[in-house]
Design a protein around this motif. Structure first.
Motif, PDB file in Angstrom:
ATOM      1  N   ILE A 279      -0.109  11.549   2.403  1.00  0.00           N
ATOM      2  CA  ILE A 279      -0.549  11.531   3.736  1.00  0.00           C
ATOM      3  C   ILE A 279      -0.998   9.890   3.900  1.00  0.00           C
ATOM      4  O   ILE A 279      -0.602   9.479   5.067  1.00  0.00           O
ATOM      5  CB  ILE A 279      -2.046  12.167   3.867  1.00  0.00           C
ATOM      6  CG1 ILE A 279      -1.385  13.684   4.122  1.00  0.00           C
ATOM      7  CG2 ILE A 279      -2.535  11.877   5.223  1.00  0.00           C
ATOM      8  CD1 ILE A 279      -2.684  14.584   4.287  1.00  0.00           C
ATOM      9  N   ILE A 280      -1.521   9.366   3.165  1.00  0.00           N
ATOM     10  CA  ILE A 280      -1.815   7.814   2.883  1.00  0.00           C
ATOM     11  C   ILE A 280      -0.681   7.098   3.138  1.00  0.00           C
ATOM     12  O   ILE A 280      -0.832   6.003   4.180  1.00  0.00           O
ATOM     13  CB  ILE A 280      -3.029   7.477   1.903  1.00  0.00           C
ATOM     14  CG1 ILE A 280      -4.475   8.060   2.163  1.00  0.00           C
ATOM     15  CG2 ILE A 280      -3.166   5.982   1.922  1.00  0.00           C
ATOM     16  CD1 ILE A 280      -5.218   7.925   0.712  1.00  0.00           C
ATOM     17  N   ALA A 281       0.267   7.096   2.312  1.00  0.00           N
ATOM     18  CA  ALA A 281       1.484   6.575   2.365  1.00  0.00           C
ATOM     19  C   ALA A 281       2.093   6.639   3.805  1.00  0.00           C
ATOM     20  O   ALA A 281       2.581   5.550   4.444  1.00  0.00           O
ATOM     21  CB  ALA A 281       2.316   6.831   1.280  1.00  0.00           C
ATOM     22  N   PHE A 282       2.071   7.988   4.338  1.00  0.00           N
ATOM     23  CA  PHE A 282       2.781   8.030   5.597  1.00  0.00           C
ATOM     24  C   PHE A 282       2.085   7.376   6.644  1.00  0.00           C
ATOM     25  O   PHE A 282       2.661   6.791   7.272  1.00  0.00           O
ATOM     26  CB  PHE A 282       2.826   9.644   5.933  1.00  0.00           C
ATOM     27  CG  PHE A 282       3.342   9.716   7.149  1.00  0.00           C
ATOM     28  CD1 PHE A 282       4.627   9.671   7.363  1.00  0.00           C
ATOM     29  CD2 PHE A 282       2.578  10.232   8.264  1.00  0.00           C
ATOM     30  CE1 PHE A 282       5.425  10.006   8.758  1.00  0.00           C
ATOM     31  CE2 PHE A 282       3.053  10.650   9.514  1.00  0.00           C
ATOM     32  CZ  PHE A 282       4.473  10.369   9.930  1.00  0.00           C
ATOM     33  N   LEU A 283       0.525   7.386   6.644  1.00  0.00           N
ATOM     34  CA  LEU A 283      -0.200   6.677   7.606  1.00  0.00           C
ATOM     35  C   LEU A 283       0.129   5.209   7.644  1.00  0.00           C
ATOM     36  O   LEU A 283       0.153   4.424   8.596  1.00  0.00           O
ATOM     37  CB  LEU A 283      -1.727   6.952   7.476  1.00  0.00           C
ATOM     38  CG  LEU A 283      -1.993   8.396   8.145  1.00  0.00           C
ATOM     39  CD1 LEU A 283      -3.622   8.722   7.674  1.00  0.00           C
ATOM     40  CD2 LEU A 283      -1.494   8.821   9.385  1.00  0.00           C
TER      41      LEU A 283
ATOM     42  N   THR B 104       0.903  -1.113   0.041  1.00  0.00           N
ATOM     43  CA  THR B 104       0.162   0.083   0.038  1.00  0.00           C
ATOM     44  C   THR B 104       0.821   1.227   0.037  1.00  0.00           C
ATOM     45  O   THR B 104       0.555   2.315  -0.769  1.00  0.00           O
ATOM     46  CB  THR B 104      -0.990  -0.003   1.019  1.00  0.00           C
ATOM     47  OG1 THR B 104      -1.711  -1.195   1.217  1.00  0.00           O
ATOM     48  CG2 THR B 104      -2.088   1.176   1.199  1.00  0.00           C
ATOM     49  N   VAL B 105       2.005   1.245   0.788  1.00  0.00           N
ATOM     50  CA  VAL B 105       2.712   2.488   0.799  1.00  0.00           C
ATOM     51  C   VAL B 105       3.482   2.384  -0.295  1.00  0.00           C
ATOM     52  O   VAL B 105       3.445   3.858  -1.160  1.00  0.00           O
ATOM     53  CB  VAL B 105       3.730   2.192   1.931  1.00  0.00           C
ATOM     54  CG1 VAL B 105       5.072   3.243   1.717  1.00  0.00           C
ATOM     55  CG2 VAL B 105       3.519   2.058   3.199  1.00  0.00           C
ATOM     56  N   GLN B 106       3.884   1.415  -1.280  1.00  0.00           N
ATOM     57  CA  GLN B 106       4.467   1.521  -2.548  1.00  0.00           C
ATOM     58  C   GLN B 106       3.262   2.127  -3.679  1.00  0.00           C
ATOM     59  O   GLN B 106       3.860   3.037  -4.345  1.00  0.00           O
ATOM     60  CB  GLN B 106       4.989   0.053  -2.989  1.00  0.00           C
ATOM     61  CG  GLN B 106       6.197  -0.313  -2.200  1.00  0.00           C
ATOM     62  CD  GLN B 106       6.467  -1.808  -2.408  1.00  0.00           C
ATOM     63  OE1 GLN B 106       5.846  -2.348  -3.076  1.00  0.00           O
ATOM     64  NE2 GLN B 106       7.728  -2.009  -2.264  1.00  0.00           N
ATOM     65  N   ALA B 107       2.209   1.873  -3.419  1.00  0.00           N
ATOM     66  CA  ALA B 107       1.303   2.069  -4.461  1.00  0.00           C
ATOM     67  C   ALA B 107       1.055   3.749  -4.429  1.00  0.00           C
ATOM     68  O   ALA B 107       1.042   4.555  -5.067  1.00  0.00           O
ATOM     69  CB  ALA B 107       0.144   1.583  -4.496  1.00  0.00           C
ATOM     70  N   PHE B 108       0.806   4.092  -3.177  1.00  0.00           N
ATOM     71  CA  PHE B 108       0.400   5.508  -2.931  1.00  0.00           C
ATOM     72  C   PHE B 108       1.778   6.411  -3.003  1.00  0.00           C
ATOM     73  O   PHE B 108       1.651   7.315  -3.458  1.00  0.00           O
ATOM     74  CB  PHE B 108      -0.113   5.821  -1.572  1.00  0.00           C
ATOM     75  CG  PHE B 108      -1.682   5.584  -1.487  1.00  0.00           C
ATOM     76  CD1 PHE B 108      -2.270   6.151  -2.090  1.00  0.00           C
ATOM     77  CD2 PHE B 108      -2.073   4.289  -0.802  1.00  0.00           C
ATOM     78  CE1 PHE B 108      -3.915   5.930  -2.074  1.00  0.00           C
ATOM     79  CE2 PHE B 108      -3.387   3.849  -0.782  1.00  0.00           C
ATOM     80  CZ  PHE B 108      -4.343   4.688  -1.346  1.00  0.00           C
ATOM     81  N   GLY B 109       2.796   5.973  -2.774  1.00  0.00           N
ATOM     82  CA  GLY B 109       4.130   6.585  -3.012  1.00  0.00           C
ATOM     83  C   GLY B 109       4.053   6.812  -4.587  1.00  0.00           C
ATOM     84  O   GLY B 109       4.557   7.755  -4.829  1.00  0.00           O
ATOM     85  N   LEU B 110       3.955   5.704  -5.406  1.00  0.00           N
ATOM     86  CA  LEU B 110       4.148   5.800  -6.625  1.00  0.00           C
ATOM     87  C   LEU B 110       3.154   6.775  -7.460  1.00  0.00           C
ATOM     88  O   LEU B 110       3.527   7.668  -8.224  1.00  0.00           O
ATOM     89  CB  LEU B 110       4.081   4.386  -7.170  1.00  0.00           C
ATOM     90  CG  LEU B 110       4.187   4.229  -8.640  1.00  0.00           C
ATOM     91  CD1 LEU B 110       5.679   4.432  -9.233  1.00  0.00           C
ATOM     92  CD2 LEU B 110       3.774   2.733  -9.304  1.00  0.00           C
ATOM     93  N   VAL B 111       1.920   6.924  -7.066  1.00  0.00           N
ATOM     94  CA  VAL B 111       0.934   7.884  -7.302  1.00  0.00           C
ATOM     95  C   VAL B 111       1.458   9.292  -7.164  1.00  0.00           C
ATOM     96  O   VAL B 111       1.301  10.311  -8.003  1.00  0.00           O
ATOM     97  CB  VAL B 111      -0.325   7.630  -6.613  1.00  0.00           C
ATOM     98  CG1 VAL B 111      -1.540   8.814  -6.933  1.00  0.00           C
ATOM     99  CG2 VAL B 111      -1.023   6.381  -7.132  1.00  0.00           C
ATOM    100  N   ALA B 112       2.066   9.266  -5.814  1.00  0.00           N
ATOM    101  CA  ALA B 112       2.563  10.955  -5.746  1.00  0.00           C
ATOM    102  C   ALA B 112       3.509  11.299  -6.329  1.00  0.00           C
ATOM    103  O   ALA B 112       3.891  12.300  -6.968  1.00  0.00           O
ATOM    104  CB  ALA B 112       2.803  10.808  -3.903  1.00  0.00           C
TER     105      ALA B 112
END
Length: 129
Positions: A57-61, A1-9
């Motif tokens: 924010i989502i990736a951080f949480l 999940t962190v990787q997905a949202f990090g990639l989107v960002a």
């Protein structure tokens, strides 16, 4: 999940960076503004900035361990949303075929029937909430 949202960002930041750098050059800026209009261009930049902020924010949480917090909080939970934000499980039950026939189900098996239940949870399944 962190990787997905990090990639989107990251991808959104790259697109936004290219747009902002393109505005340094008059010819490119004028073509973009005349083609799309300044309101649309401004709206695109604001939407990319909001997408970047939300993704970070989502990736951080998730990175700091919100999922681990759920696991620590609910020790008795072995599966479901208290373990992962997005997942699915398959549960199989053995029941008497005669029991199912009481409720109008037709069975082709002998004495034991297998029921499979697929449970899913996460943002895709709960989009309407």
């Amino acid at each position: 999940t962190v990787q997905a949202f990090g990639l989107v960002a990251l991808l959104s930041a790259i697109v936004m960076f290219i747009l902002i750098v393109a505005f340094f050059f008059d010819r490119i800026r004028n073509k973009i503004v005349f083609a799309l209009g300044m309101t649309v261009t401004r709206l695109l930049l604001v939407l990319f900035a909001c997408l970047i902020l939300l993704s970070v924010i989502i990736a951080f949480l998730v990175f700091i361990g919100v999922t681990q917090g759920f696991k620590d909080e609910y020790q008795s939970c072995v599966e479901g949303p208290c373990r992962k934000f997005v997942d699915s499980t398959d549960a199989e039950y053995q029941v008497s075929c005669a029991y199912l026939q009481q409720f109008g189900y037709t069975t082709t098996a002998g004495t034991q029937c297998k029921i499979t239940e697929d449970r899913k949870w996460g943002p895709t399944e709960g989009w309407y909430i």
